[in-house]
Scaffold this motif. Structure first.
Motif, PDB file in Angstrom:
ATOM      1  N   ALA A 111      16.853   3.481 -50.450  1.00 50.41           N
ATOM      2  CA  ALA A 111      17.512   4.352 -49.314  1.00 50.41           C
ATOM      3  C   ALA A 111      17.380   5.595 -49.493  1.00 50.41           C
ATOM      4  N   GLU A 112      17.640   5.736 -51.117  1.00 51.23           N
ATOM      5  CA  GLU A 112      18.002   6.839 -51.661  1.00 51.23           C
ATOM      6  C   GLU A 112      16.438   8.050 -51.908  1.00 51.23           C
ATOM      7  N   PHE A 113      15.605   7.188 -52.365  1.00 53.72           N
ATOM      8  CA  PHE A 113      14.037   8.077 -51.840  1.00 53.72           C
ATOM      9  C   PHE A 113      12.947   7.294 -51.654  1.00 53.72           C
ATOM     10  N   ALA A 114      13.833   7.101 -50.629  1.00 50.62           N
ATOM     11  CA  ALA A 114      12.352   6.842 -49.090  1.00 50.62           C
ATOM     12  C   ALA A 114      11.127   7.792 -48.835  1.00 50.62           C
ATOM     13  N   GLY A 115      10.299   7.554 -48.512  1.00 51.69           N
ATOM     14  CA  GLY A 115       9.106   8.328 -48.213  1.00 51.69           C
ATOM     15  C   GLY A 115       8.038   9.403 -49.916  1.00 51.69           C
ATOM     16  N   LEU A 116       9.463   8.814 -50.960  1.00 50.41           N
ATOM     17  CA  LEU A 116       8.857  10.012 -52.015  1.00 50.41           C
ATOM     18  C   LEU A 116       7.761   8.660 -53.159  1.00 50.41           C
ATOM     19  N   SER A 117       6.899   9.725 -53.493  1.00 48.05           N
ATOM     20  CA  SER A 117       6.003   9.080 -54.601  1.00 48.05           C
ATOM     21  C   SER A 117       5.776  10.370 -55.505  1.00 48.05           C
ATOM     22  N   GLY A 118       4.796   9.508 -56.361  1.00 46.15           N
ATOM     23  CA  GLY A 118       4.616  10.891 -57.269  1.00 46.15           C
ATOM     24  C   GLY A 118       5.452  11.413 -58.241  1.00 46.15           C
ATOM     25  N   LYS A 119       5.498  13.068 -58.452  1.00 49.60           N
ATOM     26  CA  LYS A 119       6.087  13.318 -59.632  1.00 49.60           C
ATOM     27  C   LYS A 119       6.865  13.810 -58.395  1.00 49.60           C
ATOM     28  N   ALA A 120       7.040  13.914 -57.123  1.00 52.17           N
ATOM     29  CA  ALA A 120       8.206  14.084 -56.659  1.00 52.17           C
ATOM     30  C   ALA A 120       9.247  13.331 -56.487  1.00 52.17           C
ATOM     31  N   ALA A 161      19.831   7.193 -69.417  1.00 51.61           N
ATOM     32  CA  ALA A 161      17.885   6.900 -69.049  1.00 51.61           C
ATOM     33  C   ALA A 161      17.803   5.438 -68.663  1.00 51.61           C
ATOM     34  N   HIS A 162      18.699   4.400 -68.727  1.00 51.24           N
ATOM     35  CA  HIS A 162      18.722   2.289 -67.899  1.00 51.24           C
ATOM     36  C   HIS A 162      18.840   3.017 -66.635  1.00 51.24           C
ATOM     37  N   LEU A 163      19.187   3.995 -65.923  1.00 54.70           N
ATOM     38  CA  LEU A 163      19.410   3.676 -64.353  1.00 54.70           C
ATOM     39  C   LEU A 163      18.502   4.917 -63.881  1.00 54.70           C
ATOM     40  N   VAL A 164      18.124   5.684 -64.791  1.00 52.88           N
ATOM     41  CA  VAL A 164      16.040   6.149 -64.370  1.00 52.88           C
ATOM     42  C   VAL A 164      15.279   4.888 -64.221  1.00 52.88           C
ATOM     43  N   ILE A 165      15.516   4.012 -65.210  1.00 52.25           N
ATOM     44  CA  ILE A 165      14.412   3.175 -65.204  1.00 52.25           C
ATOM     45  C   ILE A 165      14.072   2.066 -63.937  1.00 52.25           C
ATOM     46  N   ALA A 166      16.099   1.751 -63.855  1.00 54.23           N
ATOM     47  CA  ALA A 166      15.947   0.858 -63.287  1.00 54.23           C
ATOM     48  C   ALA A 166      15.207   1.063 -61.993  1.00 54.23           C
ATOM     49  N   LEU A 167      16.227   2.381 -61.254  1.00 47.44           N
ATOM     50  CA  LEU A 167      15.136   3.204 -59.952  1.00 47.44           C
ATOM     51  C   LEU A 167      13.963   3.257 -59.765  1.00 47.44           C
ATOM     52  N   LEU A 168      13.331   3.347 -60.903  1.00 51.68           N
ATOM     53  CA  LEU A 168      11.751   3.781 -60.311  1.00 51.68           C
ATOM     54  C   LEU A 168      11.382   2.641 -61.028  1.00 51.68           C
ATOM     55  N   ARG A 169      11.627   1.630 -61.394  1.00 50.54           N
ATOM     56  CA  ARG A 169      11.259  -0.070 -61.163  1.00 50.54           C
ATOM     57  C   ARG A 169      11.283  -0.539 -59.924  1.00 50.54           C
ATOM     58  N   GLY A 170      12.584  -0.134 -58.892  1.00 51.23           N
ATOM     59  CA  GLY A 170      13.074  -0.821 -58.072  1.00 51.23           C
ATOM     60  C   GLY A 170      11.905  -0.295 -57.072  1.00 51.23           C
ATOM     61  N   LEU A 171      10.662   0.987 -57.820  1.00 51.76           N
ATOM     62  CA  LEU A 171      10.163   1.572 -56.718  1.00 51.76           C
ATOM     63  C   LEU A 171       8.676   1.039 -56.872  1.00 51.76           C
ATOM     64  N   ASN A 172       8.575  -0.271 -57.993  1.00 52.35           N
ATOM     65  CA  ASN A 172       7.541   0.033 -58.479  1.00 52.35           C
ATOM     66  C   ASN A 172       6.985   1.176 -59.029  1.00 52.35           C
ATOM     67  N   VAL A 173       7.342   1.869 -59.931  1.00 46.51           N
ATOM     68  CA  VAL A 173       7.239   2.720 -60.866  1.00 46.51           C
ATOM     69  C   VAL A 173       7.463   2.489 -62.358  1.00 46.51           C
ATOM     70  N   PRO A 174       6.280   1.509 -63.116  1.00 43.63           N
ATOM     71  CA  PRO A 174       6.695   1.765 -64.120  1.00 43.63           C
ATOM     72  C   PRO A 174       7.570   2.337 -65.326  1.00 43.63           C
TER      73      PRO A 174
END
Length: 264
Positions: A111-120, A161-174
């Motif tokens: 919901a928060e980061f729809a449409g974003l990818s890469g460095k953005a 760091a944990h929250l950043v990691i969880a959000l990125l993994r939730g968007l299929n970013v290791p």
């Protein structure tokens, strides 16, 4: 770049114990170091154990009740090579873990980061976490995970760091966690940052922005804080009494947030 770091800890061994330290910098850059461990003033045998990503753990076995003192000092000259690509690490760090329950936070991330990818996307997640959380020492418990931090909106570096990691993994970013020495950090302590996999490399994402990324020194790397704790009691009982951490660099660099930065 010349960097120096140290960690000085004292603890009471309350009953016969076996302890693991993660205070030594990871393999990579040229270094000169010293690790001394004593129990009631007598030297303690230290056994080095190799860990992932060049990490070096130190096992203290057969500790008897008494006062344990740990003194680590290191001088680092130059930078480490950028870690080579590993398909297994991409798989391992895309999965939910003990403190990074990305499966539960996936709807928030989408919901928060729809449409974003890469460095953005990395920039947006870092900025969002940094703006949503308040850095409050002692506000979180050692057992708190990303969901707890998301709900409380406060914590320390490992919570960010944990929250950043969880959000990125939730968007299929290791994504993974690294414990580091951080020149310029105030107040000085061990520091924790996230690393995200993008375009074949791992890049630092530090939503706290409390220390310049180019000067960070890797200690340990893993799924979350469960893999990177500076002290782990495998058996027996031990209580930490004092801890002093230092980290300096010959010329503290600026941190250009428009650039991707690797941990070296």
């Amino acid at each position: 770049m010349q960097r120096s770091a140290s960690a000085h800890l004292t603890a009471n061994v309350d009953s016969a114990a076996e302890v693991v330290l993660a205070v030594a910098v990871a393999d990579g850059p040229r270094r000169t170091e010293r690790l001394g461990v004593t129990l009631d003033g007598a030297p303690v045998a230290v056994h080095e154990v190799a860990a992932p990503h060049g990490g070096r753990l130190h096992l203290l076995a057969g500790l008897q009740p008494g006062t344990l003192r740990i003194d680590y000092e290191v001088e680092v000259d130059g930078l480490a090579e950028i870690e080579p690509h590993s398909p297994w690490h991409r798989i391992e760090y895309a999965r939910p873990s003990r403190y990074c329950d990305s499966d539960k936070l996936m709807p928030v991330a989408q919901a928060e980061f729809a449409g974003l990818s890469g460095k953005a996307l990395l920039d947006a997640v870092s900025s969002w976490v940094g703006s949503q959380l308040s850095y409050v020492s002692g506000a979180s418990k050692p057992t708190d995970g990303a969901i707890d931090t998301y709900l409380s909106r406060q914590g320390v570096c490992r919570d960010y760091a944990h929250l950043v990691i969880a959000l990125l993994r939730g968007l299929n970013v290791p994504a993974r966690l690294a414990s580091v020495y951080a020149p310029g950090l105030d107040p000085m302590d061990f520091h924790a940052v996230a690393e995200a996999y993008l375009d074949g490399a791992w890049w630092v994402v530090d939503a706290t922005t409390l220390a310049p990324r180019p000067s960070l020194l890797r200690i340990a790397t893993g799924r979350d804080a469960a893999d990177t704790a500076f002290l782990t009691t495998l058996s027996g009982s031990l209580s930490l009494q004092t801890m002093t951490v230092t980290a300096t660099v010959d010329d503290l660099p600026a941190d250009d947030l428009t650039l991707l930065t690797a941990l070296r």
